[in-house]
Write an enzyme that holds these catalytic residues in place. Structure first.
Site, PDB file in Angstrom:
ATOM      1  N   HIS A 178      38.007  47.586  47.580  1.00 23.63           N
ATOM      2  CA  HIS A 178      37.461  47.230  46.265  1.00 23.63           C
ATOM      3  C   HIS A 178      35.950  47.199  46.362  1.00 23.63           C
ATOM      4  CE1 HIS A 178      36.576  43.073  47.590  1.00 23.63           C
ATOM      5  NE2 HIS A 178      37.781  43.054  48.132  1.00 23.63           N
ATOM      6  N   GLU A 194      31.628  39.559  46.935  1.00 23.68           N
ATOM      7  CA  GLU A 194      32.985  39.245  47.377  1.00 23.68           C
ATOM      8  C   GLU A 194      33.561  40.298  48.324  1.00 23.68           C
ATOM      9  OE1 GLU A 194      36.052  39.748  44.320  1.00 23.68           O
ATOM     10  OE2 GLU A 194      34.456  40.070  42.855  1.00 23.68           O
ATOM     11  N   ASP A 233      33.665  32.905  39.112  1.00 22.43           N
ATOM     12  CA  ASP A 233      34.600  33.687  39.931  1.00 22.43           C
ATOM     13  C   ASP A 233      34.287  33.386  41.395  1.00 22.43           C
ATOM     14  OD1 ASP A 233      36.459  35.454  40.858  1.00 22.43           O
ATOM     15  OD2 ASP A 233      35.604  37.231  39.926  1.00 22.43           O
ATOM     16  N   HIS A 246      34.611  39.761  34.407  1.00 24.32           N
ATOM     17  CA  HIS A 246      33.987  41.025  34.811  1.00 24.32           C
ATOM     18  C   HIS A 246      33.069  41.426  33.661  1.00 24.32           C
ATOM     19  CE1 HIS A 246      37.769  41.643  37.464  1.00 24.32           C
ATOM     20  NE2 HIS A 246      36.795  41.067  38.162  1.00 24.32           N
ATOM     21  N   GLU A 260      33.956  34.843  48.199  1.00 26.20           N
ATOM     22  CA  GLU A 260      33.284  35.253  46.962  1.00 26.20           C
ATOM     23  C   GLU A 260      32.395  34.132  46.452  1.00 26.20           C
ATOM     24  OE1 GLU A 260      34.418  37.183  42.610  1.00 26.20           O
ATOM     25  OE2 GLU A 260      35.941  36.076  43.748  1.00 26.20           O
ATOM     26  N   ARG A 262      38.907  37.014  51.914  1.00 23.98           N
ATOM     27  CA  ARG A 262      37.864  37.335  50.937  1.00 23.98           C
ATOM     28  C   ARG A 262      37.007  36.093  50.747  1.00 23.98           C
ATOM     29  NH1 ARG A 262      40.713  39.607  47.251  1.00 23.98           N
ATOM     30  NH2 ARG A 262      40.990  38.022  45.635  1.00 23.98           N
ATOM     31  N   ASP A 299      58.114  31.830  18.356  1.00 19.50           N
ATOM     32  CA  ASP A 299      57.039  31.352  17.482  1.00 19.50           C
ATOM     33  C   ASP A 299      55.954  30.644  18.281  1.00 19.50           C
ATOM     34  OD1 ASP A 299      58.450  29.139  18.205  1.00 19.50           O
ATOM     35  OD2 ASP A 299      58.690  28.314  16.180  1.00 19.50           O
ATOM     36  N   HIS A 329      45.123  41.130  43.697  1.00 19.00           N
ATOM     37  CA  HIS A 329      45.289  40.299  42.501  1.00 19.00           C
ATOM     38  C   HIS A 329      46.695  39.715  42.436  1.00 19.00           C
ATOM     39  CE1 HIS A 329      41.671  41.983  39.988  1.00 19.00           C
ATOM     40  NE2 HIS A 329      41.300  41.302  41.051  1.00 19.00           N
ATOM     41  N   ASP A 378      41.584  32.779  45.090  1.00 19.86           N
ATOM     42  CA  ASP A 378      40.584  33.335  44.175  1.00 19.86           C
ATOM     43  C   ASP A 378      40.829  32.680  42.825  1.00 19.86           C
ATOM     44  OD1 ASP A 378      38.989  34.848  42.489  1.00 19.86           O
ATOM     45  OD2 ASP A 378      39.472  36.755  43.441  1.00 19.86           O
ATOM     46  N   HIS A 420      30.602  41.997  40.925  1.00 22.49           N
ATOM     47  CA  HIS A 420      30.471  42.330  39.512  1.00 22.49           C
ATOM     48  C   HIS A 420      29.709  41.219  38.790  1.00 22.49           C
ATOM     49  CE1 HIS A 420      33.543  39.245  38.787  1.00 22.49           C
ATOM     50  NE2 HIS A 420      34.163  39.742  39.850  1.00 22.49           N
ATOM     51  N   TYR A 459      41.684  43.242  54.327  1.00 21.07           N
ATOM     52  CA  TYR A 459      43.095  42.994  54.063  1.00 21.07           C
ATOM     53  C   TYR A 459      43.919  43.911  54.959  1.00 21.07           C
ATOM     54  CZ  TYR A 459      40.367  41.665  49.992  1.00 21.07           C
ATOM     55  OH  TYR A 459      39.386  41.163  49.186  1.00 21.07           O
TER      56      TYR A 459
END
Length: 476
Positions: free
Chosen positions: A386, A413, A312, A397, A437, A435, A68, A284, A301, A390, A417
């Site tokens: 990638h 960004e 972001d 996004h 960004e 990365r 619940d 991610h 990130d 964006h 890797y």
């Protein structure tokens, strides 16, 4: 008689106060987008659809986590964009030519906009919190007409028979469940029936139209995104100052989320990514359970959502406070790529031009280190798998377009890797994921980096990491 007169006067004076008690504790925040801006958006929709059409929008369904326990409710982007209403089980009808609505037993009005809201219910509100109700929706949100949501069927049917030739309404998909699906039964029935008969009313999806409106941000929206980004910047700086070898990834995550909420953000824009070493190469990654080693690179990130608008921001930094030689080499390539891309941003510039600037730097950099055999072609994409960035807005996004214009906000960004055991790659580069960004606002004259307050240069990061942050205090 004199006593009666005084009693009547006191009653008259106290009525407004009694009526406003239900609104008194509905809004604590004072920096919300104004009702006038929401009205302007609804008016724009009505101008676009024209007098022979009507539009229906509905709130996001509530989502159950387990048993619940529900997930924290988040309003549907387009519905929030048009109303500012944050409660579930609500609907909006826009009818440019007007529709007659019975607001109570004695009053019927002709109105162009109707917000259908959950009815006030003291028993339910004692458990789940105060509701706006019809008075709150009209008084605080500036909606022309608000009625309880059980009146949707009646008003929707009135709209259908008002002579419209086009109905803008999003299909009710299978993931729309719970009470909102029940409220949408008249719309679902109409859509299903239209497929079986030759209806004179054309059905169109309104989402593309609203998405177009959302591409260029208003000043108030930019203020929200600036605030969300500033909150994120502070959190990144605190994480850099607090990070110590031996901490767990989830401790870093906790620093970010604590910093977001302490600064007034309602939520994070997306689950925090805090990957160390072998986890930094997962785009991610969000398990966040590893103990961080002294020579690990940490890719974080993480960004805040503020009043529905998500930033972001990503920073990559060394657990021990000093980059290794190999980490510096990869980091420098990514930083140069980010700087090259940001320098291209401005009004009228195709996003492909911005992307190409970063691609060129990364390809050249990987080739110079011997990680890829040639700089021509798309070989660099094996380690930069990638897109460059964006738009951001109500969705992390968000909606955008291919040519930049003032009022648009894009992330930049780039990343590299290199997983362990990458064929042909010197093992010294294994498990390095970098990365960087930033959130970039396109201005009339060029660009503004909203996240510049968090260091990006190697020397600046290492200097900041010598300081202590809020995460260095042990819990007792």
């Amino acid at each position: 008689m004199r006593s009666l007169t005084i009693l009547l006067l006191l009653t008259a004076v106290s009525l407004p106060a009694q009526q406003n008690v239900s609104l008194k504790y509905l809004q604590y925040d004072t920096d919300l987008i104004t009702p006038a801006e929401y009205k302007q958006r609804r008016d724009s929709v009505m101008a676009m659809i024209g007098p022979d059409a009507a539009a229906v929008f509905y709130a996001a369904p509530e989502r159950m986590r387990n048993g619940d326990v529900d997930y924290l409710y988040r309003q549907a982007d387009n519905f929030y964009y048009l109303t500012g209403f944050t409660e579930p089980n609500a609907l909006l009808i826009l009818a440019p030519k007007g529709v007659r609505v019975k607001v109570n037993d004695s009053t019927t009005v002709t109105t162009k906009e109707v917000l259908f809201v959950p009815a006030k219910n003291p028993d339910a509100e004692a458990w789940t919190g105060r509701r706006f109700g019809t008075e709150g929706a009209m008084t605080l949100l500036g909606v022309q007409t608000a009625v309880n949501n059980d009146k949707f069927r009646q008003v929707f049917n009135t709209v259908l028979f008002s002579g419209i030739t086009v109905l803008y309404a999003q299909s009710v998909t299978s993931d729309v469940s719970g009470q909102i699906r029940e409220l949408l039964a008249p719309l679902t029935s109409y859509i299903d029936g239209q497929k079986r008969r030759n209806s004179k009313v054309e059905l169109r999806d309104p989402n593309a139209m609203v998405h177009t409106m959302r591409i260029i941000k208003s000043k108030q929206e930019i203020d929200m995104l600036r605030k969300a980004t500033t909150i994120s910047v502070v959190a990144h700086n605190q994480a850099m100052m607090s990070l110590e070898p031996g901490m767990f990834e989830y401790e870093v995550q906790a620093l970010y989320e604590y910093s977001f909420q302490r600064q007034g953000a309602e939520y994070y824009g997306y689950p925090c990514i805090n990957g160390a070493a072998e986890n930094s190469v997962i785009l991610h990654y969000n398990t966040n359970r590893k103990r961080i080693g002294p020579n690990d690179i940490v890719l974080s990130d993480c960004a805040a959502e503020y009043r529905g608008y998500s930033s972001d921001v990503t920073r990559s930094y060394p657990a021990g406070g000093k980059f290794t030689k190999e980490q510096k080499e990869i980091y420098t390539i990514v930083l140069n790529a980010a700087n090259a891309a940001i320098a291209k941003i401005g009004p009228g510039v195709p996003w492909s031009t911005v992307t190409a600037a970063a691609d060129s730097v990364i390809a050249q950099g990987l080739f110079s280190l011997g990680i890829i055999p040639e700089k021509e072609g798309m070989g660099f994409k094996k380690y930069y798998n990638h897109s460059l960035g964006h738009p951001v807005g109500l969705n992390v996004h968000d909606v955008g377009q291919s040519v930049l214009q003032p009022g648009m906000l894009y992330t930049v960004e780039p990343g590299i890797y290199i997983p362990e055991n990458s064929p042909g790659v010197d093992p010294k580069y294994s498990n390095i994921g970098i990365r960087i960004e930033d959130v970039i606002l396109v201005t009339e004259s060029g660009r503004e980096n909203l996240s510049a307050g968090s260091p990006r240069e190697i020397a600046e990061i290492e200097t900041l990491m010598k300081k202590k942050g809020i995460g260095n205090q042990p819990l007792k």
